[in-house]
Write a protein that holds these residues in place. Structure first.
Motif, PDB file in Angstrom:
ATOM      1  N   THR A  17       0.849  -1.187   0.000  1.00  0.00           N
ATOM      2  CA  THR A  17       0.000   0.000   0.000  1.00  0.00           C
ATOM      3  C   THR A  17       0.885   1.237   0.000  1.00  0.00           C
ATOM      4  N   THR A  18       0.313   2.360  -0.319  1.00  0.00           N
ATOM      5  CA  THR A  18       1.059   3.623  -0.274  1.00  0.00           C
ATOM      6  C   THR A  18       1.552   3.881   1.147  1.00  0.00           C
ATOM      7  N   GLU A  19       0.745   3.532   2.145  1.00  0.00           N
ATOM      8  CA  GLU A  19       1.143   3.723   3.544  1.00  0.00           C
ATOM      9  C   GLU A  19       2.346   2.850   3.896  1.00  0.00           C
ATOM     10  N   GLN A  20       2.342   1.603   3.425  1.00  0.00           N
ATOM     11  CA  GLN A  20       3.485   0.715   3.677  1.00  0.00           C
ATOM     12  C   GLN A  20       4.742   1.262   3.008  1.00  0.00           C
ATOM     13  N   ARG A  21       4.593   1.738   1.802  1.00  0.00           N
ATOM     14  CA  ARG A  21       5.736   2.295   1.087  1.00  0.00           C
ATOM     15  C   ARG A  21       6.264   3.533   1.806  1.00  0.00           C
ATOM     16  N   GLN A  22       5.389   4.387   2.300  1.00  0.00           N
ATOM     17  CA  GLN A  22       5.814   5.577   3.025  1.00  0.00           C
ATOM     18  C   GLN A  22       6.523   5.196   4.318  1.00  0.00           C
ATOM     19  N   PHE A  23       6.006   4.188   5.027  1.00  0.00           N
ATOM     20  CA  PHE A  23       6.655   3.721   6.254  1.00  0.00           C
ATOM     21  C   PHE A  23       8.073   3.260   5.949  1.00  0.00           C
ATOM     22  N   TYR A  24       8.235   2.507   4.852  1.00  0.00           N
ATOM     23  CA  TYR A  24       9.562   2.051   4.453  1.00  0.00           C
ATOM     24  C   TYR A  24      10.480   3.236   4.151  1.00  0.00           C
ATOM     25  N   GLU A  25       9.975   4.215   3.443  1.00  0.00           N
ATOM     26  CA  GLU A  25      10.755   5.418   3.121  1.00  0.00           C
ATOM     27  C   GLU A  25      11.218   6.117   4.401  1.00  0.00           C
ATOM     28  N   ASP A  26      10.324   6.217   5.374  1.00  0.00           N
ATOM     29  CA  ASP A  26      10.620   6.942   6.613  1.00  0.00           C
ATOM     30  C   ASP A  26      11.520   6.169   7.569  1.00  0.00           C
ATOM     31  N   ASN A  27      11.379   4.833   7.596  1.00  0.00           N
ATOM     32  CA  ASN A  27      12.035   4.032   8.630  1.00  0.00           C
ATOM     33  C   ASN A  27      13.095   3.058   8.126  1.00  0.00           C
ATOM     34  N   GLY A  28      13.099   2.760   6.836  1.00  0.00           N
ATOM     35  CA  GLY A  28      14.104   1.864   6.278  1.00  0.00           C
ATOM     36  C   GLY A  28      13.816   0.394   6.441  1.00  0.00           C
ATOM     37  N   TYR A  29      12.643   0.050   6.943  1.00  0.00           N
ATOM     38  CA  TYR A  29      12.242  -1.349   7.056  1.00  0.00           C
ATOM     39  C   TYR A  29      10.728  -1.421   6.987  1.00  0.00           C
ATOM     40  N   LEU A  30      10.227  -2.613   6.785  1.00  0.00           N
ATOM     41  CA  LEU A  30       8.793  -2.839   6.753  1.00  0.00           C
ATOM     42  C   LEU A  30       8.519  -4.175   7.410  1.00  0.00           C
ATOM     43  N   LEU A  31       7.659  -4.196   8.385  1.00  0.00           N
ATOM     44  CA  LEU A  31       7.286  -5.418   9.082  1.00  0.00           C
ATOM     45  C   LEU A  31       5.976  -5.918   8.484  1.00  0.00           C
ATOM     46  N   ILE A  32       6.003  -7.135   7.965  1.00  0.00           N
ATOM     47  CA  ILE A  32       4.800  -7.745   7.414  1.00  0.00           C
ATOM     48  C   ILE A  32       4.554  -9.019   8.209  1.00  0.00           C
ATOM     49  N   LYS A  33       3.589  -8.962   9.110  1.00  0.00           N
ATOM     50  CA  LYS A  33       3.298 -10.101   9.978  1.00  0.00           C
ATOM     51  C   LYS A  33       2.771 -11.269   9.164  1.00  0.00           C
ATOM     52  N   LYS A  34       3.210 -12.465   9.578  1.00  0.00           N
ATOM     53  CA  LYS A  34       2.790 -13.731   8.976  1.00  0.00           C
ATOM     54  C   LYS A  34       3.177 -13.848   7.505  1.00  0.00           C
ATOM     55  N   LEU A  35       4.188 -13.105   7.069  1.00  0.00           N
ATOM     56  CA  LEU A  35       4.684 -13.236   5.700  1.00  0.00           C
ATOM     57  C   LEU A  35       5.262 -14.628   5.477  1.00  0.00           C
ATOM     58  N   ILE A  36       5.922 -15.140   6.516  1.00  0.00           N
ATOM     59  CA  ILE A  36       6.497 -16.485   6.481  1.00  0.00           C
ATOM     60  C   ILE A  36       5.753 -17.316   7.520  1.00  0.00           C
ATOM     61  N   SER A  37       5.329 -18.490   7.141  1.00  0.00           N
ATOM     62  CA  SER A  37       4.534 -19.336   8.036  1.00  0.00           C
ATOM     63  C   SER A  37       5.361 -19.797   9.238  1.00  0.00           C
ATOM     64  N   ASP A  38       4.670 -20.106  10.319  1.00  0.00           N
ATOM     65  CA  ASP A  38       5.334 -20.644  11.511  1.00  0.00           C
ATOM     66  C   ASP A  38       6.068 -21.944  11.182  1.00  0.00           C
ATOM     67  N   LYS A  39       5.488 -22.740  10.300  1.00  0.00           N
ATOM     68  CA  LYS A  39       6.118 -24.010   9.888  1.00  0.00           C
ATOM     69  C   LYS A  39       7.457 -23.742   9.200  1.00  0.00           C
ATOM     70  N   ASP A  40       7.491 -22.762   8.297  1.00  0.00           N
ATOM     71  CA  ASP A  40       8.744 -22.430   7.613  1.00  0.00           C
ATOM     72  C   ASP A  40       9.764 -21.841   8.580  1.00  0.00           C
ATOM     73  N   ILE A  41       9.317 -20.976   9.484  1.00  0.00           N
ATOM     74  CA  ILE A  41      10.238 -20.403  10.487  1.00  0.00           C
ATOM     75  C   ILE A  41      10.889 -21.512  11.293  1.00  0.00           C
ATOM     76  N   GLU A  42      10.114 -22.488  11.714  1.00  0.00           N
ATOM     77  CA  GLU A  42      10.663 -23.609  12.484  1.00  0.00           C
ATOM     78  C   GLU A  42      11.646 -24.419  11.646  1.00  0.00           C
ATOM     79  N   ARG A  43      11.322 -24.638  10.376  1.00  0.00           N
ATOM     80  CA  ARG A  43      12.229 -25.357   9.480  1.00  0.00           C
ATOM     81  C   ARG A  43      13.545 -24.604   9.319  1.00  0.00           C
ATOM     82  N   PHE A  44      13.487 -23.273   9.144  1.00  0.00           N
ATOM     83  CA  PHE A  44      14.699 -22.453   9.017  1.00  0.00           C
ATOM     84  C   PHE A  44      15.512 -22.476  10.313  1.00  0.00           C
TER      85      PHE A  44
END
Length: 93
Positions: A17-44
């Motif tokens: 979204t435009t808001e997400q893009r602006q947050f990235y511009e302002d802060n240099g990172y973007l947190l997207i919850k549940k982008l990676i599944s708990d199963k994959d996190i455990e595997r990694f």
């Protein structure tokens, strides 16, 4: 609403979204919850432990750790402070 023309580090797209893009511009990172599944996190996590304990040795991987020269020092994933060049590991990538 922020105009996409003011944004320097992201391109106009249908994913963020435009808001997400602006947050990235302002802060240099973007947190997207549940982008990676708990199963994959455990595997990694399990693969990181295997790499840290040298159960597997992906080509080019560099593990840096704080090593303490004591008789009871135990090498584990908890002593790793950096991991580099693990992109060749088939489980992670």
């Amino acid at each position: 609403r922020v105009s996409p023309l003011c944004l320097s580090y992201t391109l106009d797209n249908d994913v963020l979204t435009t808001e997400q893009r602006q947050f990235y511009e302002d802060n240099g990172y973007l947190l997207i919850k549940k982008l990676i599944s708990d199963k994959d996190i455990e595997r990694f996590r399990k693969e990181f432990v295997r790499i840290s304990n040298k159960e597997v040795n992906p080509p080019g991987v560099l593990i840096m750790r704080d090593e303490i020269r004591r008789p009871n020092f135990v090498r584990s994933e908890k002593t790793v402070n950096k991991a580099h060049d693990f992109q060749e590991d088939e489980e992670v990538f």
